[in-house]
Design a protein around this motif. Sequence first.
Motif, short mmCIF file in Angstrom:
data_model
loop_
_atom_site.label_atom_id
_atom_site.label_comp_id
_atom_site.label_asym_id
_atom_site.label_seq_id
_atom_site.Cartn_x
_atom_site.Cartn_y
_atom_site.Cartn_z
N TYR A 1 0.91 -1.27 0.05
CA TYR A 1 -0.15 0.20 -0.31
C TYR A 1 0.56 1.88 0.15
O TYR A 1 1.88 1.53 0.80
N GLU A 2 0.98 2.44 -0.70
CA GLU A 2 1.78 3.16 -1.04
C GLU A 2 1.75 4.70 0.48
O GLU A 2 2.91 5.30 0.00
N SER A 3 0.56 4.63 0.56
CA SER A 3 0.76 5.29 2.34
C SER A 3 0.10 4.78 3.06
O SER A 3 -1.01 3.79 3.12
N ASP A 4 -0.34 5.55 4.32
CA ASP A 4 -0.71 5.54 5.76
C ASP A 4 -1.60 6.26 5.78
O ASP A 4 -1.40 7.50 4.77
N LEU A 5 -2.81 6.07 7.15
CA LEU A 5 -3.25 7.07 6.66
C LEU A 5 -2.23 8.99 7.63
O LEU A 5 -3.22 10.18 7.56
N MET B 1 -13.76 6.28 7.38
CA MET B 1 -14.65 6.02 9.09
C MET B 1 -14.99 4.74 9.24
O MET B 1 -15.60 3.52 9.75
N GLN B 2 -15.80 3.88 7.82
CA GLN B 2 -16.78 3.13 7.24
C GLN B 2 -15.84 1.90 7.05
O GLN B 2 -16.65 1.03 7.18
N GLN B 3 -14.13 1.90 6.34
CA GLN B 3 -13.96 1.30 6.03
C GLN B 3 -12.91 0.84 7.42
O GLN B 3 -12.87 -0.50 7.31
N ILE B 4 -12.99 1.75 8.51
CA ILE B 4 -11.90 1.33 9.40
C ILE B 4 -12.64 0.71 10.33
O ILE B 4 -12.07 -0.27 10.72
N GLU C 1 -9.07 12.96 14.65
CA GLU C 1 -7.81 13.41 13.32
C GLU C 1 -7.96 13.27 12.55
O GLU C 1 -7.68 14.38 11.54
N LEU C 2 -9.46 13.00 11.48
CA LEU C 2 -9.71 12.92 10.63
C LEU C 2 -10.12 14.24 10.28
O LEU C 2 -10.28 14.31 9.17
N MET C 3 -11.52 14.38 11.52
CA MET C 3 -12.46 15.45 11.43
C MET C 3 -11.29 16.84 11.18
O MET C 3 -11.56 17.93 11.11
N SER C 4 -10.26 16.84 12.10
CA SER C 4 -9.52 18.01 12.81
C SER C 4 -7.98 18.00 11.76
O SER C 4 -7.28 19.22 11.99
N ARG C 5 -7.36 16.88 11.03
CA ARG C 5 -6.07 17.10 11.49
C ARG C 5 -4.98 17.55 12.54
O ARG C 5 -4.19 17.43 12.11
N LYS C 6 -6.12 16.78 14.09
CA LYS C 6 -5.02 17.22 14.92
C LYS C 6 -5.36 16.33 16.01
O LYS C 6 -6.49 15.47 16.04
N CYS C 7 -3.85 15.71 16.73
CA CYS C 7 -4.55 14.28 17.53
C CYS C 7 -5.10 15.29 18.96
O CYS C 7 -4.30 16.15 19.47
N PRO D 1 3.30 16.52 16.27
CA PRO D 1 3.28 17.63 15.90
C PRO D 1 3.78 18.88 16.82
O PRO D 1 4.19 18.89 17.64
N ARG D 2 3.57 19.86 15.60
CA ARG D 2 3.66 21.23 16.56
C ARG D 2 2.94 21.25 18.09
O ARG D 2 1.81 20.34 17.89
N SER D 3 3.74 22.22 19.06
CA SER D 3 2.34 22.46 20.16
C SER D 3 1.46 22.93 20.20
O SER D 3 1.45 24.27 18.82
N LEU D 4 -0.55 22.33 20.63
CA LEU D 4 -0.85 23.51 19.49
C LEU D 4 -1.14 24.17 20.57
O LEU D 4 -1.38 24.29 21.48
N ASP D 5 -2.23 25.06 20.02
CA ASP D 5 -2.60 26.22 20.65
C ASP D 5 -3.71 26.01 21.40
O ASP D 5 -4.40 25.02 20.99
N LYS D 6 -3.89 26.17 22.66
CA LYS D 6 -4.29 25.81 23.85
C LYS D 6 -6.13 25.78 23.39
O LYS D 6 -7.01 24.69 23.74
N ASN D 7 -6.07 26.47 22.36
CA ASN D 7 -7.54 27.64 22.22
C ASN D 7 -8.51 26.89 20.68
O ASN D 7 -9.62 27.19 20.43
N LYS D 8 -7.64 26.31 19.91
CA LYS D 8 -7.58 26.60 18.67
C LYS D 8 -7.21 25.07 18.27
O LYS D 8 -5.87 24.21 18.65
N LEU D 9 -7.80 24.15 17.62
CA LEU D 9 -7.88 22.06 16.08
C LEU D 9 -8.76 22.76 15.43
O LEU D 9 -10.11 22.81 15.41
N HIS D 10 -7.94 23.19 13.87
CA HIS D 10 -8.68 23.51 13.27
C HIS D 10 -8.35 22.27 12.12
O HIS D 10 -7.22 21.63 12.19
N SER D 11 -9.63 22.24 11.44
CA SER D 11 -9.48 21.17 10.54
C SER D 11 -9.13 21.18 9.32
O SER D 11 -9.35 20.03 8.70
N GLY D 12 -9.49 22.48 8.70
CA GLY D 12 -9.02 22.61 7.63
C GLY D 12 -9.72 22.44 6.59
O GLY D 12 -10.12 21.93 5.34
#
Length: 400
Positions: A104-108, A125-128, A210-216, A367-378
């Motif tokens: 498989y050429e990639s992972d998540l 998510m349905q596949q997982i 993580e899928l919804m926001s791109r941050k753990c 990941p970089r240290s996250l802003d305590k008040n922000k978690l962006h989904s992109g």
Amino acid sequence: MDKYVILAQVGEGTFGAVYKARSKQTGEIVALKKMYNQNDEEGLSYFALQEIKYLKQLNGSPNVIHLIDSFIHEGENSTDDRRLNLLDVEGIKKACIVVVLPYYESDLVGAQTAFTGIREVKCAMQQILTGISSMHANHVMHRDIKPANMLMRDGEIAIADMGMTTSTNTTSPLPHQVVTLWYRPLELLFGANRYGPEVDVWSCGVLFIELMSRKCPFPGRTEHHQVELILELMGQSYIDQSEGLNKLSLYEKYMPKRELPRNSQLKRIFSSWADDALDLLLKMLCPAKQRWTASQLLDHPFFTNNPSPCSPKDVPKVPAMHEYEMKQKYHNQGRTTQRREEMTHAQGPPNKKQCLPTHAPMPRSQPRSLDKNKLHSGQEGYRHKVPVTGGSRTSEETSN
């Protein structure tokens, strides 16, 4: 090993390494997972034998990687073996087990940017959950669900790495030092040794965010820090609703002494999520006995409401990359930056056209240290705030 030509290393872990290879007989591109003995006295790796056992048991299961072949390799007497020695970190002077898997050429981790909309997230998510449901139906729990173990090819996802997998039918106490720290449920952090498939469901909930926001949401540095991050989000009520959690062996050691939010912060923090997405999350990130099974989650309205999940073939194409390759890329960028700064110091500042960023971006697994008040989904409509801080995947009690 003389049946394969090694093309590149694409993975590395505690028990061995993974290589992209080509079959000399068929030309098929495969993955070779080489698992080494931990020392000369132990013989063949227990974890390797466990992985082969469960791969055979799960062969044919949907969204679970299947086994092509496995063999013992002595590491001597062939051109390919010598070439492989050049790629290995420690060489292969002693026997190891080689598992042949589809490539498989990639992972998540590497394919994260493919999930730009809610339809793509639903598809993933349905596949997982289909793969996990199939494993649980075969009386097997994975115990290390995380993005790096979700492989992807042409939008199709397969669960891989069965090194921590075990039977759900065991009556013996189980180790609590399983599941990568960021995806480990609270009951394991507090030392539970009687548990079941629900530990995989918690990990799926973290992966869903993580899928919804791109941050753990829980990038803990240690077990103690991990517990703090979880309870900042889940609140004291999580402890109150969890039967026996406060009686586990590590509860007193890791339970924060400071005051915690009384109630769960999930609804407030993820208030911009659609109701069905938030409800799906609540069914996964809840006390162990209240968690839905993977099979129940697949019947959740999240997957039937509009917009419906896209087809795997409609998932956007992204550059092929695994977590290992991303780490190597950013490591090399960091070394280039360091060398450039040394040259700048010696030669004076460059002109504006020569200026490059002074810091390479961090790899996704650190990941970089996250802003305590922000978690962006992109993605539009999925922006939310999460009270977390950055960290690494390291743990006081190592688990892979």
